[in-house]
Design an enzyme around this catalytic site. Structure first.
Site, PDB file in Angstrom:
ATOM      1  N   CYS A   1      13.321 122.667  65.844  1.00 14.61           N
ATOM      2  CA  CYS A   1      12.458 123.460  64.973  1.00 14.61           C
ATOM      3  C   CYS A   1      11.869 122.503  63.943  1.00 14.61           C
ATOM      4  CB  CYS A   1      13.240 124.573  64.281  1.00 14.61           C
ATOM      5  SG  CYS A   1      12.222 125.566  63.158  1.00 14.61           S
TER       6      CYS A   1
ATOM      7  N   GLU B   1       6.379 125.593  67.781  1.00 13.94           N
ATOM      8  CA  GLU B   1       6.809 124.579  68.733  1.00 13.94           C
ATOM      9  C   GLU B   1       5.578 124.032  69.433  1.00 13.94           C
ATOM     10  OE1 GLU B   1       8.566 121.938  69.648  1.00 13.94           O
ATOM     11  OE2 GLU B   1      10.197 123.297  69.070  1.00 13.94           O
TER      12      GLU B   1
END
Length: 233
Positions: free
Chosen positions: A2, A103
């Protein structure tokens, strides 16, 4: 992993987490990046409170801040054994509120960013751990954190093999309680699959932390050949 997330729906935070003290307004942020100060929920002797932590965990035993690694993520599979994280995961856990995380998918020589959300879940909590570091020269204390990651659920796996650990509201108390046993905590470190995961392609403007405005979360259209195997809305 992340590497970016967003938090702009902030008015519901005090009620959602049952904060014991009124919190100053939390400013919206559409492109939260490593090294920035982020909002986290911690358990205190009086109840749950908001704190601000620098995203990039600094181990408490660090001597030279300039040479120390500043981990933005910690793998849940090894967090109990890594010297950088093992004390924090046992004693200093937190919840990191988010509305979306981002992402990147590799598409030939480029990387396409996606804004990832969970259906019917506008606000969710990523699992975090934090540390306090005292600068021996200046006496300054820096509190910093890392986000725990796990293997990706089926939807996210189309573009990346990792995702943040999501803690469900019914598990907040267990995650935050300092006395929770390792066995209790480990059951929470699973890929989140309770609700459909939606991935929306967004502009590469998010590649730069300097860009932090609503345009960062506006979906964009992609050529058909970059959308194979990915559930986008």
């Amino acid at each position: 992993m992340c590497g970016r997330f967003a938090l702009w729906i902030t008015l519901i935070i005090p009620e959602h987490y049952g904060l014991v003290e009124p919190e100053e307004p939390i400013l919206p942020s559409y492109n939260i990046a490593p090294g920035q100060e982020i909002v986290a929920v911690v358990q205190t002797t009086s109840g749950r409170n908001i704190t601000r932590l620098k995203w990039g965990l600094i181990p408490s035993w660090t001597r030279d801040l300039g040479k120390s690694p500043k981990s933005i993520n910690a793998r849940s599979e090894t967090v109990w054994d890594k010297p950088c994280f093992r004390s924090a995961v046992r004693h200093r856990r937190c919840l990191i509120p988010a509305n979306r995380f981002l992402e990147w998918e590799k598409v030939e020589a480029k990387k396409q960013p996606y804004l990832i959300r969970f259906e019917n879940l506008e606000l969710f909590s990523m699992a975090g751990i934090w540390e306090s570091w005292l600068n021996p020269e200046t006496g300054e204390t820096i509190e910093s954190c890392a986000i725990l990651t796990t293997k990706a659920n089926e939807a996210v796996a189309a573009i990346h093999d990792r995702m943040p650990v999501i803690i469900k509201p019914e598990d907040y108390a267990t995650w935050l309680a300092p006395k929770s046993h390792r066995e209790q905590i480990e059951t929470l470190l699973q890929p989140f699959a309770d609700m459909p995961t939606q991935m929306l392609p967004v502009s590469t403007r998010v590649n730069s932390p300097k860009n932090n405005d609503p345009e960062c979360i506006v979906p964009v259209l992609l050529p058909d050949d970059t959308q194979q195997g990915v559930d986008k809305v």
